[in-house]
Design a protein around this motif. Structure first.
Motif, PDB file in Angstrom:
ATOM      1  N   ALA A  14       0.820  -1.207   0.000  1.00  0.00           N
ATOM      2  CA  ALA A  14       0.000   0.000   0.000  1.00  0.00           C
ATOM      3  C   ALA A  14       0.855   1.259   0.000  1.00  0.00           C
ATOM      4  CB  ALA A  14      -0.903  -0.001   1.238  1.00  0.00           C
ATOM      5  N   ASP A  15       0.216   2.348  -0.384  1.00  0.00           N
ATOM      6  CA  ASP A  15       0.833   3.663  -0.270  1.00  0.00           C
ATOM      7  C   ASP A  15       0.460   4.230   1.099  1.00  0.00           C
ATOM      8  OD1 ASP A  15       1.898   3.633  -2.897  1.00  0.00           O
ATOM      9  OD2 ASP A  15      -0.053   4.217  -3.691  1.00  0.00           O
ATOM     10  N   ILE A  16       1.453   4.622   1.843  1.00  0.00           N
ATOM     11  CA  ILE A  16       1.236   5.140   3.190  1.00  0.00           C
ATOM     12  C   ILE A  16       0.911   6.628   3.079  1.00  0.00           C
ATOM     13  CG2 ILE A  16       2.209   5.441   5.494  1.00  0.00           C
ATOM     14  CD1 ILE A  16       1.885   2.458   4.537  1.00  0.00           C
ATOM     15  N   LEU A  17      -0.268   7.011   3.539  1.00  0.00           N
ATOM     16  CA  LEU A  17      -0.677   8.411   3.516  1.00  0.00           C
ATOM     17  C   LEU A  17      -0.307   9.130   4.803  1.00  0.00           C
ATOM     18  CD1 LEU A  17      -4.228   8.047   1.912  1.00  0.00           C
ATOM     19  CD2 LEU A  17      -2.024   8.415   0.785  1.00  0.00           C
ATOM     20  N   ARG A  18      -0.338   8.399   5.892  1.00  0.00           N
ATOM     21  CA  ARG A  18       0.015   8.981   7.186  1.00  0.00           C
ATOM     22  C   ARG A  18       0.512   7.874   8.109  1.00  0.00           C
ATOM     23  NH1 ARG A  18      -3.747  12.612  11.318  1.00  0.00           N
ATOM     24  NH2 ARG A  18      -2.061  12.990  12.797  1.00  0.00           N
ATOM     25  N   ALA A  19       1.583   8.163   8.825  1.00  0.00           N
ATOM     26  CA  ALA A  19       2.130   7.237   9.827  1.00  0.00           C
ATOM     27  C   ALA A  19       2.743   8.104  10.916  1.00  0.00           C
ATOM     28  CB  ALA A  19       3.163   6.300   9.213  1.00  0.00           C
ATOM     29  N   ASP A  20       1.982   8.320  11.979  1.00  0.00           N
ATOM     30  CA  ASP A  20       2.395   9.240  13.027  1.00  0.00           C
ATOM     31  C   ASP A  20       2.054   8.710  14.408  1.00  0.00           C
ATOM     32  OD1 ASP A  20       3.230  11.522  11.396  1.00  0.00           O
ATOM     33  OD2 ASP A  20       1.111  11.787  10.937  1.00  0.00           O
ATOM     34  N   THR A  21       2.731   9.276  15.393  1.00  0.00           N
ATOM     35  CA  THR A  21       2.308   9.132  16.781  1.00  0.00           C
ATOM     36  C   THR A  21       1.409  10.318  17.067  1.00  0.00           C
ATOM     37  OG1 THR A  21       4.360   8.037  17.404  1.00  0.00           O
ATOM     38  CG2 THR A  21       3.068   9.001  19.178  1.00  0.00           C
ATOM     39  N   VAL A  22       0.224  10.041  17.577  1.00  0.00           N
ATOM     40  CA  VAL A  22      -0.740  11.096  17.912  1.00  0.00           C
ATOM     41  C   VAL A  22      -1.057  11.001  19.402  1.00  0.00           C
ATOM     42  CG1 VAL A  22      -1.721  11.183  15.589  1.00  0.00           C
ATOM     43  CG2 VAL A  22      -2.722   9.645  17.280  1.00  0.00           C
ATOM     44  N   THR A  23      -1.574  12.065  19.957  1.00  0.00           N
ATOM     45  CA  THR A  23      -1.916  12.067  21.372  1.00  0.00           C
ATOM     46  C   THR A  23      -3.421  12.265  21.543  1.00  0.00           C
ATOM     47  OG1 THR A  23      -1.516  14.443  21.584  1.00  0.00           O
ATOM     48  CG2 THR A  23       0.322  12.970  22.072  1.00  0.00           C
ATOM     49  N   ARG A  24      -3.909  11.785  22.665  1.00  0.00           N
ATOM     50  CA  ARG A  24      -5.302  12.011  23.051  1.00  0.00           C
ATOM     51  C   ARG A  24      -5.343  12.162  24.557  1.00  0.00           C
ATOM     52  NH1 ARG A  24      -7.211   6.818  24.774  1.00  0.00           N
ATOM     53  NH2 ARG A  24      -5.699   5.266  24.106  1.00  0.00           N
ATOM     54  N   THR A  25      -6.331  12.878  25.021  1.00  0.00           N
ATOM     55  CA  THR A  25      -6.499  13.101  26.448  1.00  0.00           C
ATOM     56  C   THR A  25      -7.402  12.018  27.023  1.00  0.00           C
ATOM     57  OG1 THR A  25      -6.245  15.470  26.121  1.00  0.00           O
ATOM     58  CG2 THR A  25      -7.245  14.764  28.189  1.00  0.00           C
ATOM     59  N   VAL A  26      -6.954  11.431  28.127  1.00  0.00           N
ATOM     60  CA  VAL A  26      -7.733  10.419  28.842  1.00  0.00           C
ATOM     61  C   VAL A  26      -7.771  10.810  30.313  1.00  0.00           C
ATOM     62  CG1 VAL A  26      -7.181   8.562  27.227  1.00  0.00           C
ATOM     63  CG2 VAL A  26      -5.721   8.934  29.190  1.00  0.00           C
ATOM     64  N   ALA A  27      -8.785  10.346  31.015  1.00  0.00           N
ATOM     65  CA  ALA A  27      -8.873  10.608  32.447  1.00  0.00           C
ATOM     66  C   ALA A  27      -8.382   9.381  33.210  1.00  0.00           C
ATOM     67  CB  ALA A  27     -10.311  10.931  32.837  1.00  0.00           C
TER      68      ALA A  27
END
Length: 121
Positions: free
Chosen positions: A89-102
């Motif tokens: 496949a062609d990679i469109l995005r490959a990142d570390t992302v963050t999210r807020t959790v409690a």
């Protein structure tokens, strides 16, 4: 448009190749040898032009984030996933992302996730 889903254990079952429009893998945290087996199978199951999407706990999470598995053998990076999908496949995005959790006390924490979006060739 008709929507159909398949729930399958890709560690033991190889799906039909080039059949699906989407492979969505969400928080699948298997040991690396199993992931190295499952991810190419998922990619092969998607038809040309179809979407591959993965989100899961990133390998950076135990040291820099909150929650998720703490066993590094069950964690991966977006780059590792992209490397397994790149032959298909062609990679469109490959990142570390963050999210807020409690946390258990309701305090906001940051979790790190691997996010990979690809399109099958």
């Amino acid at each position: 448009m008709r929507l159909g889903t398949v729930h399958a254990d890709l560690t033991v079952r190889a799906p039909a190749e080039a059949t699906y429009d989407l492979a969505l893998i969400a928080y699948l945290q298997l040991p690396r040898p199993d992931m190295a087996h499952v991810l190419p199978r998922a990619a092969a199951a998607v038809r040309s032009g179809g979407t591959l999407l993965l989100v899961g706990h990133d390998a950076a999470n135990p040291a820099h984030g909150y929650g998720g598995p703490q066993d590094p053998r069950a964690l991966y990076t977006a780059a590792q996933v992209a490397d397994l999908w790149r032959p298909h496949a062609d990679i469109l995005r490959a990142d570390t992302v963050t999210r807020t959790v409690a946390d258990a006390d309701g305090i906001s924490r940051t979790a790190h996730d691997a996010l990979v979006h690809a399109v099958r060739r």
